[in-house]
Scaffold this active site. Structure first.
Site, short mmCIF file in Angstrom:
data_model
loop_
_atom_site.label_atom_id
_atom_site.label_comp_id
_atom_site.label_asym_id
_atom_site.label_seq_id
_atom_site.Cartn_x
_atom_site.Cartn_y
_atom_site.Cartn_z
N ASP A 166 182.30 21.32 8.72
CA ASP A 166 182.67 20.42 7.68
C ASP A 166 183.96 20.49 7.34
O ASP A 166 184.54 21.62 7.30
CB ASP A 166 181.91 20.76 6.30
CG ASP A 166 182.06 19.77 5.39
OD1 ASP A 166 181.84 18.58 5.30
OD2 ASP A 166 183.10 20.03 4.26
N GLU A 219 183.85 18.24 12.56
CA GLU A 219 183.96 17.14 11.77
C GLU A 219 185.60 16.71 11.65
O GLU A 219 186.11 17.28 10.45
CB GLU A 219 183.24 16.95 10.27
CG GLU A 219 183.00 15.50 9.98
CD GLU A 219 183.64 15.55 8.51
OE1 GLU A 219 183.49 14.38 7.79
OE2 GLU A 219 184.21 16.40 7.93
C1 LAG Z 1 182.97 16.44 3.84
N1 LAG Z 1 183.43 16.25 5.30
O1 LAG Z 1 184.69 16.35 5.68
C2 LAG Z 1 181.65 15.77 3.60
O2 LAG Z 1 181.11 15.26 4.91
C3 LAG Z 1 181.40 15.16 2.42
O3 LAG Z 1 180.22 14.57 2.03
C4 LAG Z 1 182.11 15.96 1.43
O4 LAG Z 1 182.31 15.11 0.20
C5 LAG Z 1 183.38 16.50 1.45
N2 LAG Z 1 183.75 16.46 2.89
C6 LAG Z 1 183.77 17.91 0.97
O5 LAG Z 1 182.89 18.77 1.64
C7 LAG Z 1 181.21 15.27 -0.72
C8 LAG Z 1 181.28 13.88 -1.60
C9 LAG Z 1 182.19 14.06 -2.84
C10 LAG Z 1 182.15 15.43 -3.53
C11 LAG Z 1 182.31 16.29 -2.45
C12 LAG Z 1 182.09 17.73 -3.19
O6 LAG Z 1 181.41 12.68 -0.77
O7 LAG Z 1 181.93 12.93 -3.58
O8 LAG Z 1 183.06 15.01 -4.54
O9 LAG Z 1 181.15 16.40 -1.27
O10 LAG Z 1 180.80 18.02 -3.82
C13 LAG Z 1 182.56 15.39 -5.95
C14 LAG Z 1 183.06 14.43 -6.72
C15 LAG Z 1 184.55 14.41 -6.85
C16 LAG Z 1 185.14 15.69 -7.42
C17 LAG Z 1 184.45 16.64 -6.42
C18 LAG Z 1 184.77 18.19 -6.84
O11 LAG Z 1 182.47 13.00 -6.22
O12 LAG Z 1 184.88 13.11 -7.74
O13 LAG Z 1 186.43 16.08 -7.47
O14 LAG Z 1 182.90 16.75 -6.46
O15 LAG Z 1 184.16 18.31 -7.97
#
Ligand code: LAG
Ligand code: CA
Length: 493
Positions: free
Chosen positions: A211, A237
């Protein structure tokens, strides 16, 4: 959608002219035998994957499954809690270590490898709390694993968050949306990460999706991979960004395969607009297609859990077009394809249905045989259970190393042949279409494996539609937003 139909007709007309010329003297492109297909089972609990391996995935002929991250993570109902590790205990909303190990064993028994999603660029993105397996943590302190000094504190932006993708240093040493960024240049951090991954290998996994690999220096990824058993499968990735971005997927092919995002971009948005672009077939071992990593290095996909939450990709919401996209990918010979299987959602953050203890429960693929017009939120899409997907995996095995010939078309129908062994025809328009195209398969009656699935030839004829090849041509009725696929292993006696 008349616009789409008109566009498809216009584009395919161009293809048809060149294709007919090409078909009289097919240009066979030398390529490596494609690797076997896998399926990404997003947010699917281990007990459910174990059952699915036995009942659907193994029998369909998938070679591997990609699971969601198995490590302990922050609490919460959102799916993305899986991407905020708080310890490397194999205990998560998707199941316990015992359940994980049982899944790996049962999948292996039916010939299916398990690839685990490895979230090792970072830990949590919140100030602190207690993880789902009771580990107490703060943003930069994870008892027994990492302390403040094990993290990058890039000092390049006001909040240490990545702001500028044209800076390699920011992309790799600042924080990805506040996620505490591990100092992957540190030997002790590398060894701690490798220890976790070796533990998963000991539980029987075959390899890993890395990841956020783009956010780790390629040499750091390589150094971690060097600490793993030699036969570990790696799929990094690395989202291919614009050409001006300093970090490119090509840097990571030394450590294993990489996900080729450009493949999905070529396929999805065009298909939604009614345009299928025939790939420029290059010669191996250099570049199979412009802006794509070489065949042997590529993992290709129609969509994944991130892109299905974006605007551009073809997804389960596109019904028949989604099936067409998967057919184009599985019948082709570029890269190692991974079919995506998630759940329906209207809120991009909504997790898979979970119980009061925060465990994901209630997954079932019972009764699923193809795309649906409507899905309830939380309902499993279960792409791996589609009749057509099993048929396409069978076609893929039969096509094996047969070269993929240039595209052919007739009206709204586009397709391509795997020389002498298989043919795929797709119709992205909203009206049924009859098409006649030249084909190199021997004369005879064939069972369509899209409607008939794997093993479509039965004692009584075809399980699905029957398609006839005579005198080097095939005439087929291709349903609106549908496909027809033939291969030499599904010919009526
Ligand atoms: C990835 N690949 O590089 C994953 O495929 C992707 O799904 C991940 O984002 C990201 N990188 C980090 O591993 C996902 C969500 C984000 C989420 C993050 C962490 O798409 O929305 O962020 O996982 O859980 C969330 C909040 C953010 C916040 C963050 C930290 O949406 O607003 O800043 O958490 O608390
Ligand atoms: Ca990093």
């Amino acid at each position: 959608m008349p616009g789409r139909r008109a566009a498809a007709a216009a584009m395919i007309a161009v293809l048809a002219a060149s294709a007919l010329a090409a078909c009289s003297a097919p240009v066979a492109v030398e390529r490596e035998k494609p690797a076997d297909a896998g399926v990404q089972l997003f947010q699917r609990p281990w007990t459910s994957i174990a059952e699915d391996c036995e009942q659907v995935i193994g029998p369909a002929g998938f070679a591997w499954v990609l699971t969601s991250p198995p490590q302990e993570h922050i609490a919460g109902t959102q799916w993305w809690t899986s991407y905020q590790p708080v310890s490397y205990r194999v205990d998560s909303k998707l199941g316990t270590e015992a359940e994980f190990a049982d899944m790996v064993t049962r999948c292996a028994a039916v010939g299916v490898d398990v690839i685990a999603d490895a979230v090792v660029n970072h830990m949590a993105g919140i100030d602190g709390g207690t993880g789902v397996a009771d580990t107490a943590f703060t943003h930069y302190s994870y008892p027994g694993l990492y302390e403040e000094g094990d993290f990058h504190h890039c000092g390049l932006t006001p909040d240490d968050d990545i702001a500028d993708y044209s800076s390699r240093e920011q992309v790799q040493t600042c924080e990805l949306s506040n996620l505490a960024d591990l100092d992957t240049s540190s030997p002790t951090v590398r060894e701690t990460i490798a220890g976790y991954l070796r533990h998963l290998r000991d539980l029987g996994v075959a390899g890993f999706r890395i990841d956020a690999a783009k956010h780790m220096a390629a040499e750091d990824v390589q150094a971690i991979v060097d600490l793993l058993p030699e036969d570990t499968i790696i799929m990094s990735e690395v989202i291919r960004g614009s050409g001006w971005e300093p970090v490119q997927p090509e840097e990571y092919v030394g450590a294993g395969k990489v996900f080729e995002f450009q493949y999905a971009r070529d396929l999805g948005p065009g298909l939604k607009a009614g345009v299928i672009t025939d790939p420029a077939l290059g010669t191996e071992p250099t570049f199979a297609r412009p802006l794509h990593v070489p065949n042997a290095d590529a993992v290709v996909f129609v969509d994944n859990h991130d892109t299905e939450r974006g605007e551009a990709a073809v997804t389960y919401r596109d019904g028949g077009l989604y099936l067409i996209a998967n057919a184009l990918m599985l019948a082709d010979d570029y890269g190692t394809p991974v079919v995506y299987s998630g759940y329906a959602f209207s809120d991009r953050d909504a997790g898979a249905p979970q119980d009061a203890d925060g465990r994901v429960t209630g997954w079932t693929c019972a009764g699923v045989t193809g795309p649906r017009d409507e899905y309830a939120d939380g309902e499993g899409v279960c792409t791996e259970a589609w009749t057509a997907i099993a048929g396409l995996l069978e076609l893929r095995r039969v096509a094996a190393d047969a070269p993929r010939l240039p595209g052919i078309g007739d009206g709204d129908v586009y397709g391509f042949e795997r020389e002498g062994r298989a043919l795929l025809l797709v119709n992205p328009s909203t009206a049924d279409a009859a098409a006649t195209v030249p084909v190199g398969l021997p004369d005879g009656d064939y069972c369509d494996v899209i409607s008939g699935g794997a093993g479509a030839v039965t004692s009584g004829g075809c399980a699905g539609a029957t398609v006839t090849v005579t005198g080097g041509n095939v005439t087929a009725d291709v349903p609106a937003e549908g496909a027809v696929a033939l291969h030499s292993g599904a010919r009526l006696p």
